[in-house]
Design an enzyme around this catalytic site. Structure first.
Site, short mmCIF file in Angstrom:
data_model
loop_
_atom_site.label_atom_id
_atom_site.label_comp_id
_atom_site.label_asym_id
_atom_site.label_seq_id
_atom_site.Cartn_x
_atom_site.Cartn_y
_atom_site.Cartn_z
N ASP A 1 -0.10 5.12 0.87
CA ASP A 1 -0.32 6.14 1.90
C ASP A 1 -0.35 5.51 3.29
O ASP A 1 -1.16 4.62 3.57
CB ASP A 1 -1.65 6.87 1.63
CG ASP A 1 -1.61 7.60 0.30
OD1 ASP A 1 -0.83 8.55 0.18
OD2 ASP A 1 -2.36 7.21 -0.61
N ASP B 1 -1.23 -0.48 6.21
CA ASP B 1 -1.46 0.17 7.49
C ASP B 1 -2.93 0.22 7.86
O ASP B 1 -3.27 0.43 9.02
CB ASP B 1 -0.90 1.60 7.47
CG ASP B 1 -1.71 2.52 6.56
OD1 ASP B 1 -2.13 3.60 7.02
OD2 ASP B 1 -1.93 2.16 5.40
N ASP C 1 0.87 -1.17 0.00
CA ASP C 1 0.00 0.00 0.00
C ASP C 1 0.91 1.22 0.00
O ASP C 1 2.11 1.12 0.33
CB ASP C 1 -0.89 -0.03 1.25
CG ASP C 1 -1.69 1.24 1.42
OD1 ASP C 1 -2.37 1.65 0.47
OD2 ASP C 1 -1.61 1.83 2.51
#
Length: 201
Positions: A19, A173, A17
């Site tokens: 961001d 995250d 991922d």
């Protein structure tokens, strides 16, 4: 390096991922959201932002319209938010623990960015942070229709690499992204708020 987490597994591709995982962009994105929302007398809390992390901006705008009974145009809002985000791009940095993994496996395993953000914004952020050379593939919001927690984006990356999903390791995250990785049949390491790596269930 990954053997401490998966001693029995030799992964063939790493999917990241973007961001909040590779780049510490979440404060800049939240600031851009709230600057763009100000004209509508709305705000987005940090908690809500994290809960929705992984979804494309236009989908979050649709959800906010449903929640607040508003009629914000998703495309216009997207453009306004991006202007605000780009004005704070100089504040963005990489996440050190994840970059250590990227540096270690660069040239050894294929690596992809798999994100709910748009290609233009990801590309400009990667330019700022000198990240392009590390990644063989970018899968961005324009490339698929079902966003996280659907597994489509991760399955697309595995398919483009011609590698079985079970041989891919995801770094995420956000809870929606972790759900997407597990739905794709992939192992996943979570990037915690303290920027450490942890097993996911």
């Amino acid at each position: 390096m990954l053997k401490q987490f998966f001693p029995q597994h030799d992964f063939k591709a790493l999917l990241f991922d973007f961001d909040g995982t590779v780049a510490d962009t979440m404060p800049a994105h939240l600031g851009a959201w709230n600057k763009a929302l100000a004209k509508y007398d709305l705000t987005l809390s940090r908690e809500q932002h994290m809960a929705w992390a992984g979804r494309p901006t236009h989908r979050i705008v649709e959800m906010m319209n449903e929640l607040h009974k508003t009629s914000i145009d998703p495309q216009q809002f997207l453009q306004e938010k991006e202007v605000h985000y780009l004005s704070s791009l100089h504040e963005v940095s990489t996440i050190k623990t994840v970059m250590e993994v990227i540096h270690h496996y660069h040239g050894k395993l294929p690596m992809a960015i798999v994100t709910g953000s748009r290609r233009k914004i990801v590309g400009l952020t990667m330019d700022q942070l000198n990240l392009h050379s590390y990644f063989d593939l970018l899968v961005c919001a324009e490339d698929y229709t079902q966003g996280k927690p659907a597994p489509d984006c991760f399955l697309m990356a595995a398919s483009k690499f011609n590698i079985a999903p079970t041989d891919c390791l995801v770094f995420e995250d956000a809870n929606l992204g972790i759900q997407a990785a597990h739905s794709a049949g992939m192992n996943c390491l979570k990037v915690t708020e303290e920027s450490s790596l942890a097993h996911t269930r």
